[in-house]
Design a protein around this motif. Structure first.
Motif, mmCIF file in Angstrom:
data_model
loop_
_atom_site.group_PDB
_atom_site.id
_atom_site.type_symbol
_atom_site.label_atom_id
_atom_site.label_comp_id
_atom_site.label_asym_id
_atom_site.label_seq_id
_atom_site.Cartn_x
_atom_site.Cartn_y
_atom_site.Cartn_z
ATOM 1 N N ALA A 22 5.452 3.852 1.523
ATOM 2 C CA ALA A 22 4.975 2.583 0.973
ATOM 3 C C ALA A 22 5.216 1.490 1.998
ATOM 4 C CB ALA A 22 5.699 2.256 -0.326
ATOM 5 N N ALA A 23 4.187 0.692 2.267
ATOM 6 C CA ALA A 23 4.293 -0.394 3.245
ATOM 7 C C ALA A 23 3.966 -1.720 2.581
ATOM 8 C CB ALA A 23 3.352 -0.153 4.424
ATOM 9 N N GLU A 76 0.836 -1.188 0.000
ATOM 10 C CA GLU A 76 0.000 0.000 0.000
ATOM 11 C C GLU A 76 0.877 1.247 0.000
ATOM 12 O OE1 GLU A 76 -2.371 0.463 3.542
ATOM 13 O OE2 GLU A 76 -0.895 -0.616 4.748
ATOM 14 N N LEU A 77 0.281 2.346 -0.477
ATOM 15 C CA LEU A 77 0.992 3.613 -0.586
ATOM 16 C C LEU A 77 0.136 4.718 0.007
ATOM 17 C CD1 LEU A 77 3.356 5.349 -1.853
ATOM 18 C CD2 LEU A 77 1.875 5.572 -3.864
ATOM 19 N N ALA A 78 0.762 5.601 0.771
ATOM 20 C CA ALA A 78 0.102 6.818 1.253
ATOM 21 C C ALA A 78 1.052 7.976 1.005
ATOM 22 C CB ALA A 78 -0.236 6.705 2.736
ATOM 23 N N ALA A 89 4.222 -4.706 -5.145
ATOM 24 C CA ALA A 89 5.255 -3.697 -4.885
ATOM 25 C C ALA A 89 5.540 -2.850 -6.117
ATOM 26 C CB ALA A 89 6.534 -4.373 -4.396
ATOM 27 N N ALA A 90 5.611 -3.463 -7.291
ATOM 28 C CA ALA A 90 5.937 -2.711 -8.501
ATOM 29 C C ALA A 90 4.902 -1.634 -8.782
ATOM 30 C CB ALA A 90 6.062 -3.667 -9.689
ATOM 31 N N ALA A 91 3.627 -1.967 -8.624
ATOM 32 C CA ALA A 91 2.569 -0.986 -8.876
ATOM 33 C C ALA A 91 2.649 0.166 -7.879
ATOM 34 C CB ALA A 91 1.200 -1.658 -8.794
ATOM 35 N N VAL A 92 2.968 -0.132 -6.626
ATOM 36 C CA VAL A 92 3.070 0.903 -5.602
ATOM 37 C C VAL A 92 4.279 1.799 -5.865
ATOM 38 C CG1 VAL A 92 3.697 1.217 -3.167
ATOM 39 C CG2 VAL A 92 1.774 -0.250 -3.779
ATOM 40 N N MET A 93 5.402 1.204 -6.260
ATOM 41 C CA MET A 93 6.601 1.995 -6.550
ATOM 42 C C MET A 93 6.373 2.913 -7.744
ATOM 43 S SD MET A 93 9.294 -1.135 -5.889
ATOM 44 C CE MET A 93 10.803 -0.302 -6.392
ATOM 45 N N LEU A 94 5.677 2.419 -8.757
ATOM 46 C CA LEU A 94 5.382 3.243 -9.929
ATOM 47 C C LEU A 94 4.457 4.401 -9.560
ATOM 48 C CD1 LEU A 94 5.846 3.469 -12.997
ATOM 49 C CD2 LEU A 94 3.765 2.121 -13.314
#
Length: 346
Positions: free
Chosen positions: A27-28, A16-18, A147-152
């Motif tokens: 990102a967690a 998840e991302l906030a 993780a890849a989607a959150v990093m992007l």
């Protein structure tokens, strides 16, 4: 995002991302879940026995900002810490390759990751690398699913796409084009009358107030529709001309929600709804934070009186409900502010 940035929240699988309104992103990621599909790991027994663990990756806005990594070993509901050694060293393994150690003291479950460990994590997360921490007896596995989607998404929010410093979508665009950090908005909170200073209304005025509150909330607080069986309305003074009205909006087996409005001090009580999900009010602050699932995660909401209206001064979560810690694993805000008391007049 160029004028007043707004925070975002994004969840994909085990990550998840906030990102908050200062453009800081967090990102967690968590351990894999037994019901994950297309995980590439067919060992269901391993998934069912996965020990709870989480990693937080924090990056401030602006060019050349590093990513700071933290590890949180889950211990919610675990036995007392006296049964563990005074210090515990965990080795980070990426595809069985050791990448340094982190040390946890007794009673402490969060540790900072060294810059080299964080860099190794960032390189392994977008793929299918096997990421683990082990003390030789127990192993905590971190999922990279999502993780890849959150990093992007983090790169996109901070304006890092196609720059050398992007986490995922690296390119040659000048690093100076990255969006800058934004100061947290300042909210000046004046003093308010003591909470014991309740305002009492006549019967006709109370009927007019109830009508004004119902009109401003629509169907959001059905308890107002039944004057005979509805809950009492409490009035507090915010200033000479403004009042705070509240009443129980809904009640469940183990939870109660209060609705809060600001109103004028005189009939017809022009009302503005603040929230129907409040939990408590104290000295100019409305707290609407509540448990999201069990006692291992929370939704955070808070409003502060600025002398004219209630401003949302906190909003976010404590992360996914994954059994990491009592009250949640992390602080993942999407709204942050700098609340300051009003200066005292001489």
């Amino acid at each position: 995002m160029a004028a007043e940035p707004h925070g975002i929240a994004f969840v994909h699988h085990d990550w998840e991302l906030a990102c908050d309104n200062t453009r800081t992103c967090r990102a967690a990621g968590y351990h894999p879940q037994p019901n994950d599909e297309d995980d590439g790991d067919s060992d269901t027994d391993t998934l069912e026995k996965a020990l709870p663990v989480s990693v937080l990756l924090t990056r401030k806005a602006g060019p050349h900002q590093p990513v700071v990594g933290e590890l949180h070993i889950g211990h919610y509901g675990e036995e007392t810490t006296e049964s563990f050694p005074g210090k515990r060293s965990l080795t980070l393994l990426i595809d069985t390759r050791p990448v340094g150690q982190v040390t946890l003291a007794r009673g402490h479950w969060i540790a900072s990751l060294a810059p080299g460990q964080t860099a190794a994590l960032l390189a392994a997360l977008p793929g299918h690398g096997n990421i683990q921490w082990t003390d030789g007896k127990r192993t905590w596995k971190l999922s990279n699913k999502g993780a890849a989607a959150v990093m992007l998404k983090m790169d996109e929010f901070q304006g890092r796409l196609d720059t050398p410093g992007a986490l995922l979508a690296k390119g040659t665009r000048d690093e100076r084009d990255v969006l800058p950090a934004v100061p947290a908005p300042v909210v000046v909170a004046p003093g308010v009358p003591a909470d014991a200073d309740r305002v009492r209304l006549s019967t006709p005025d109370l009927a007019a107030l109830r009508q004004a509150l119902a009109a401003s909330s629509g169907d959001e607080c059905s308890a107002l529709a039944d004057p005979a069986g509805g809950h009492s309305i409490h009035m507090r003074r915010l200033s000479r001309t403004r009042l705070l009205a509240s009443t129980t909006c809904w009640a469940g087996a183990s939870d109660v929600a209060e609705a809060y409005w600001t109103t004028s001090a005189m009939p017809p009580f022009a009302a503005t709804l603040v929230t129907t999900n409040g939990r408590a009010y104290l000295q100019g602050k409305i707290d609407a934070s509540r448990w999201a699932g069990g006692f291992d995660c929370m939704d955070i909401d808070e409003w502060t009186w600025d002398g004219k209206r209630f401003v949302q001064t906190r909003k976010g979560t404590t992360g996914m409900c994954r059994g990491i810690d009592m009250g949640g694993a992390w602080s993942l805000p999407v709204i942050v502010t700098d609340v300051r008391p009003a200066p005292v007049r001489p």
